[in-house]
Design a protein around this motif. Structure first.
Motif, mmCIF file in Angstrom:
data_model
loop_
_atom_site.group_PDB
_atom_site.id
_atom_site.type_symbol
_atom_site.label_atom_id
_atom_site.label_comp_id
_atom_site.label_asym_id
_atom_site.label_seq_id
_atom_site.Cartn_x
_atom_site.Cartn_y
_atom_site.Cartn_z
ATOM 1 N N LYS A 351 -33.400 -84.749 -39.136
ATOM 2 C CA LYS A 351 -33.409 -83.349 -38.686
ATOM 3 C C LYS A 351 -32.624 -82.471 -39.655
ATOM 4 N N GLY A 354 -34.414 -81.516 -42.569
ATOM 5 C CA GLY A 354 -35.555 -80.637 -42.310
ATOM 6 C C GLY A 354 -36.891 -81.349 -42.335
ATOM 7 N N LYS A 357 -38.416 -82.251 -36.498
ATOM 8 C CA LYS A 357 -37.747 -81.364 -35.553
ATOM 9 C C LYS A 357 -37.799 -82.012 -34.168
ATOM 10 N N ARG A 366 -42.485 -81.975 -39.216
ATOM 11 C CA ARG A 366 -41.886 -80.705 -39.627
ATOM 12 C C ARG A 366 -42.834 -79.521 -39.462
#
Length: 456
Positions: A351, A354, A357, A366
């Motif tokens: 997370k 990135g 999520k 993502r």
């Protein structure tokens, strides 16, 4: 029980399912002794029916007595998923009067639903009509030899006049709707009843409408059209009955020819054919980082690569399902607290980078905004708690795009079938209904006064 014992001797491998030490073992009980027991599937045999002379008595033992409907309710509610009924007559063969014992009327309604999925109200038809116009139509039908019942059904599905099928007194031949001048001039009423008629026709009702103005201004014309419609309905029913008897005869003959052939296990919960095709759920089959000793001691950044791979292949995916997949691909059989904690740290790393999520307990790729609806088969087995609300919503949307509008329970069942459920249990139905309620509250869906749900 003698037949059961004979079959057990012929099939000794089945004995374990009959052992009293087994949880939820096979049993045979009667109407009086079954209370308190439940099974996924109940086979219900009705011991009353046609005798050798093809006479059908209306004496159904305890069901004819006061409180018989409660005993029937206990019996048919013992099945969690499926109730299979064995009986030598159809619901339409059971011609009962409106004042017959409640238990007997309930049995007829249950058998009709089991055979035709037609759930009728047990509310007795009214002896009164709503207008002199309906009285006039009623008298005309009676004078032509038809048996007619008034105000059949309930609420918005109440039918003005229902004509009994003379060839099958347990069925209705046609519904007669008597519409006055106010109805004729009201587009709102016509639109409402157009949908109502659609539902009734879907339940195999034949509907004939008569306008009051036509009845009084062109009486002979209206009477002729009504009699023609009834004649057509009788001929159609007779053809259908003949076709059904021929099909049953062929099926019986085929069974007699093949009775020595091995029988395949064909049991499954009947699927809902909604004409919608969705992709099967595809699981992640490999990991970029694996087989380097104990999983829980690995570098979280390395394990994060595995988390990302599983989420990209299966997301949105529940955290528990992700743990199970990595554990399995790592070659482990069990998941302990140390492994779970190690993978939680790896999720946090992914997370932070990135790459994925999180929405609650569900992990998303993502860039994914709208999930695809996926049908779960054997792996993973469908579990409503492991399916994110967004995917359930997408399944609801697919069903409504196909069916336009439907009642909540049918919408829930059709949605669950798209997701891979062969049977819709209470917890599954409850979760789907919660999602439907959210969609109604958000304004995406609307529940109409007649209970149907559609896009707003």
């Amino acid at each position: 029980m003698e037949e059961v014992e004979l079959q057990l001797r012929l099939n000794p491998e089945m004995e374990e399912f009959f052992s009293s030490s087994r949880n939820e073992h096979f049993f045979v009980k009667n109407l009086e002794t079954i209370q308190g027991d439940e099974r996924d599937v109940i086979f219900l045999s009705v011991g009353f029916g046609f005798d050798e002379a093809k006479r059908l008595s209306k004496n159904f033992g305890p069901l004819n007595q006061e409180g018989g409907e409660r005993r029937l309710n206990v019996l048919i509610s013992r099945a969690r998923e499926r109730c299979v009924v064995f009986v030598n007559f159809r619901a339409s063969d059971l011609d009962i009067e409106p004042n017959a014992p409640f238990g007997l009327r309930a049995l007829k309604t249950f058998l009709d639903y089991a055979e035709n999925r037609n759930l009728q109200s047990l509310v007795q038809s009214s002896e009164d009509t709503d207008s002199p116009f309906e009285d006039s139509v009623y008298s005309f039908l009676r004078s032509n030899g038809y048996e007619v019942r008034k105000q059949v059904g309930c609420a918005q599905f109440r039918i003005d006049l229902a004509v009994v099928d003379p060839n099958s007194p347990g069925k209705y031949l046609m519904a007669i709707e008597c519409d006055g001048a106010k109805y004729h001039s009201s587009p709102v009423a016509r639109d409402r009843d157009r949908l109502r008629d659609q539902i009734l026709r879907g339940l195999d009702w034949k509907i004939h409408r008569i306008w009051s103005t036509d009845w009084y201004r062109s009486r002979r014309d209206s009477e002729a059209k009504l009699l023609t419609a009834l004649k057509s309905a009788r001929e159609s029913n007779a053809q259908n009955a003949s076709g059904t008897m021929e099909a049953e005869k062929n099926e019986h003959e085929s069974h007699m020819l093949d009775q020595d052939a091995p029988v395949a296990d064909s049991y499954q919960q009947a699927p809902v054919d909604n004409g919608i095709s969705v992709d099967d759920y595809k699981t992640c089959t490999d990991l970029p980082f694996t087989n380097h000793g104990d999983l829980h001691v690995q570098n979280p950044k390395k394990l994060a690569l595995n988390v990302i791979r599983v989420v990209e292949a299966e997301g949105p995916i529940h955290f528990d399902e992700m743990v199970k997949r990595i554990r399995s691909l790592w070659g482990l059989r069990r998941t302990g607290d140390r492994i779970i904690n190690a993978l939680r740290k790896s999720v946090d790393v992914a997370k932070t980078q990135g790459e994925i999520k999180a929405r609650g307990a569900f992990l998303w790729p993502r860039d994914l905004k709208t999930p695809k609806v996926r049908k779960r088969n054997e792996e993973p087995r469908p579990d409503i708690e492991l399916i994110c609300p967004e995917e359930i919503k997408e399944a609801v949307r697919l069903v409504l795009k196909s069916q336009f509008s439907t009642v909540p329970d049918e919408l829930s069942v059709a949605t669950s079938r798209l997701l891979g459920f062969q049977a819709t249990r209470d917890d599954t139905n409850r979760k789907i209904q919660e999602v439907i309620s959210e969609m109604i509250q958000s304004g995406e869906l609307e529940e109409m006064p007649n209970g149907l749900i559609h896009f707003k």
